[in-house]
Design an enzyme around this catalytic site. Structure first.
Site, mmCIF file in Angstrom:
data_model
loop_
_atom_site.group_PDB
_atom_site.id
_atom_site.type_symbol
_atom_site.label_atom_id
_atom_site.label_comp_id
_atom_site.label_asym_id
_atom_site.label_seq_id
_atom_site.Cartn_x
_atom_site.Cartn_y
_atom_site.Cartn_z
ATOM 1 N N HIS A 32 2.350 14.423 0.733
ATOM 2 C CA HIS A 32 1.378 15.726 0.533
ATOM 3 C C HIS A 32 2.340 16.794 0.235
ATOM 4 O O HIS A 32 2.873 17.023 1.498
ATOM 5 C CB HIS A 32 0.337 15.908 1.521
ATOM 6 C CG HIS A 32 -0.100 14.872 1.418
ATOM 7 N ND1 HIS A 32 -1.347 14.599 0.371
ATOM 8 C CD2 HIS A 32 -1.306 13.805 1.868
ATOM 9 C CE1 HIS A 32 -1.613 13.683 0.038
ATOM 10 N NE2 HIS A 32 -2.217 13.343 1.697
ATOM 11 N N HIS A 39 0.668 -1.100 -0.256
ATOM 12 C CA HIS A 39 0.271 0.196 0.330
ATOM 13 C C HIS A 39 0.919 1.274 0.196
ATOM 14 O O HIS A 39 1.391 1.415 1.181
ATOM 15 C CB HIS A 39 -0.614 -0.211 1.345
ATOM 16 C CG HIS A 39 -2.314 0.685 1.367
ATOM 17 N ND1 HIS A 39 -3.340 0.174 1.669
ATOM 18 C CD2 HIS A 39 -2.442 2.513 0.564
ATOM 19 C CE1 HIS A 39 -4.175 1.205 1.280
ATOM 20 N NE2 HIS A 39 -3.313 2.383 0.981
ATOM 21 N N ASN A 88 -4.353 6.083 -7.268
ATOM 22 C CA ASN A 88 -5.197 7.569 -6.804
ATOM 23 C C ASN A 88 -4.355 8.101 -7.714
ATOM 24 O O ASN A 88 -3.828 9.486 -7.129
ATOM 25 C CB ASN A 88 -5.885 7.727 -5.803
ATOM 26 C CG ASN A 88 -4.844 7.500 -5.025
ATOM 27 O OD1 ASN A 88 -4.140 6.629 -4.789
ATOM 28 N ND2 ASN A 88 -5.421 8.135 -4.209
ATOM 29 N N ASP A 94 0.637 2.547 3.947
ATOM 30 C CA ASP A 94 0.191 3.677 3.077
ATOM 31 C C ASP A 94 1.128 4.705 3.477
ATOM 32 O O ASP A 94 0.666 5.899 3.466
ATOM 33 C CB ASP A 94 -1.099 3.284 4.302
ATOM 34 C CG ASP A 94 -2.500 4.141 3.419
ATOM 35 O OD1 ASP A 94 -1.754 5.076 2.700
ATOM 36 O OD2 ASP A 94 -3.669 5.062 4.222
ATOM 37 N N HIS A 101 -5.756 -1.134 5.180
ATOM 38 C CA HIS A 101 -5.735 -0.454 6.608
ATOM 39 C C HIS A 101 -6.695 -0.896 7.588
ATOM 40 O O HIS A 101 -7.429 -0.201 7.774
ATOM 41 C CB HIS A 101 -4.979 0.991 6.586
ATOM 42 C CG HIS A 101 -6.457 1.892 5.127
ATOM 43 N ND1 HIS A 101 -7.529 1.168 5.027
ATOM 44 C CD2 HIS A 101 -5.955 2.346 4.122
ATOM 45 C CE1 HIS A 101 -7.960 1.904 4.761
ATOM 46 N NE2 HIS A 101 -6.997 2.694 3.310
#
Length: 435
Positions: A312, A60, A94, A308, A235
């Site tokens: 950003h 992930h 994504n 995960d 998750h």
């Protein structure tokens, strides 16, 4: 021929049996163990006191490329992966454009190969554009050069039960798996950003109840049973969700699950300062959930640790808590967090660490060259770790383009020493090598 000799390393079989000796690597594979006949002048790494594990595999990872190269690129993300001990990462869909076609998946594959720091395995979207309305090109992505085997709309739940059933039926034909972001949007709501409870009310933050996770897991487990297919719970974050997974496994349903280091080690108390670095999806949970997740990992109900990794840019993260982007960095710190939390005190053995951070993830994703034992003829995708080392996390020193690590300033016991991809050193002493 390219040769590398690891001297005095200790490695573990799946049953926990330990072996200490030399490991000779040649042309991307293990050429021999114990007393070896490595040629004179072979590059040598002194591994005395170090543990040799199969290279870590992350189910992930968000690499952001294409579309958000200001936050991360495949090159910077895989450099971070190598420093963290990873030899393979699964890149979530994504991106912009979404990885929902064979061409998009092949582009991600090629960018990963060009970078050279870890095997980048594209995850295909379940639905076109992650919109949850129409199936993406599942079969074409699987039959492409990328050979996509894992599909996920992560960041969005596949909320439509009919679409989820169709996806499970489709991937069953080629042994694929659907990785679900278990969040009922009608229960959690679009603004949910904090575990629903006394704290969310006191802080004035929109709450995300545990039942929003557990009900989706239950539905998907029943659909997997109905379709004789495979579903993977991304998750998992609640004791309630874990109970459903345990029930489904006892019933013989083909369900697997992952947990993140931050859901194992970080709790809701960190939200009291409204620091957006701790805003993550699903949200951090109370102590009782953390303890349940740790037990679930130890008893085998949870199959894998996944990062995960969600980089950003500052202009997306540095906002009021409710408006900030979800996500945390994870690739460079995952091993140290898990080691510090569960291995250092003896609750998780080395063989089990390999199971949840390499062997299990590789099997779930169908990666035949990763998560392999240290044995002659096996691929040389390996990581040396130092159990005695202490690392203090510094966000300014991360290999990622982003800085949103929740571990900044923390000292953790256990560090990655050297990462090896197909016999070639990709990171050493916390720094990537030149590829």
């Amino acid at each position: 021929m390219s040769d590398l000799l690891l001297t005095g390393a200790t490695w573990y079989a799946e049953d926990g049996t330990a072996t200490t000796g030399d490991v000779h690597l040649r042309d991307g594979a293990v050429a021999g163990t114990g007393r070896t006949d490595a040629p004179k002048g072979t590059e040598t790494i002194d591994a005395d006191g170090l543990v040799l594990l199969p290279g870590l595999v992350d189910l992930h990872t968000h690499l952001r490329e294409p579309g958000r190269e200001d936050a991360e690129t495949i090159l910077t993300g895989t450099r971070a992966a190598a420093v963290g001990g990873y030899t393979a990462v699964l890149a979530m869909a994504n991106t912009t454009p979404v990885t929902d076609t064979a061409e998009a998946a092949e582009r991600v594959l090629d960018l990963g190969r060009a970078a050279g720091y870890a095997d980048v395995v594209p995850v295909g979207a379940v639905s076109k554009g992650l919109e949850g309305a129409e199936l993406a090109e599942l079969g074409l992505m699987h039959r492409s050069r990328a050979q996509v085997n894992v599909f996920s709309d992560d960041g969005h739940c596949v909320a439509d039960g009919r679409l989820m059933r169709r996806a499970l039926e489709y991937v069953r034909a080629f042994g694929g798996v659907v990785s679900q972001h278990s969040q009922d949007p009608s229960l959690a709501g679009p603004q949910a950003c904090c575990h629903e409870g006394e704290l969310s009310g006191r802080l004035g933050l929109p709450g995300w109840p545990s039942v929003a996770e557990s009900t989706v897991i239950a539905r998907d487990a029943m659909l997997a049973e109905h379709t004789s297919s495979r579903v993977h719970v991304a998750h998992v974050s609640t004791a309630e969700g874990l109970d459903v997974i345990r029930w489904a496994k006892a019933r013989g349903i083909r369900v697997t699950a992952e947990v993140t280091p931050h859901h194992l080690a970080l709790g809701t108390d960190l939200l009291t300062g409204y620091d957006p670095v701790f805003k993550v999806n699903p949200p951090l949970r109370p102590t009782e959930d953390q303890e349940a997740l740790r037990e679930g990992l130890l008893d085998g109900t949870i199959d894998a640790v996944a990062t995960d990794h969600a980089p950003h840019a500052r202009h997306d993260k540095e906002h009021a808590f409710v408006d900030a982007a979800f996500g945390m960095l994870g690739l460079e710190t995952a091993f140290s967090v898990v080691h510090d939390l569960l291995v250092a005190d003896g609750r998780l053995g080395w063989a089990d660490l390999a199971r949840v951070m390499s062997v299990g993830p590789a099997r779930i994703a169908g990666l035949v060259d990763h998560g392999r034992p240290v044995a002659e003829g096996e691929p040389a995708n390996l990581v040396l770790v130092d159990p005695a080392a202490t690392v203090t996390v510094d966000r300014a020193a991360t290999q990622s383009l982003s800085r949103n690590t929740p571990w900044h300033g923390r000292s953790l016991t256990g560090a990655v020493h050297t990462t090896i991809l197909r016999g070639r050193v990709t990171a050493r002493g916390g720094e990537p090598t030149t590829c």
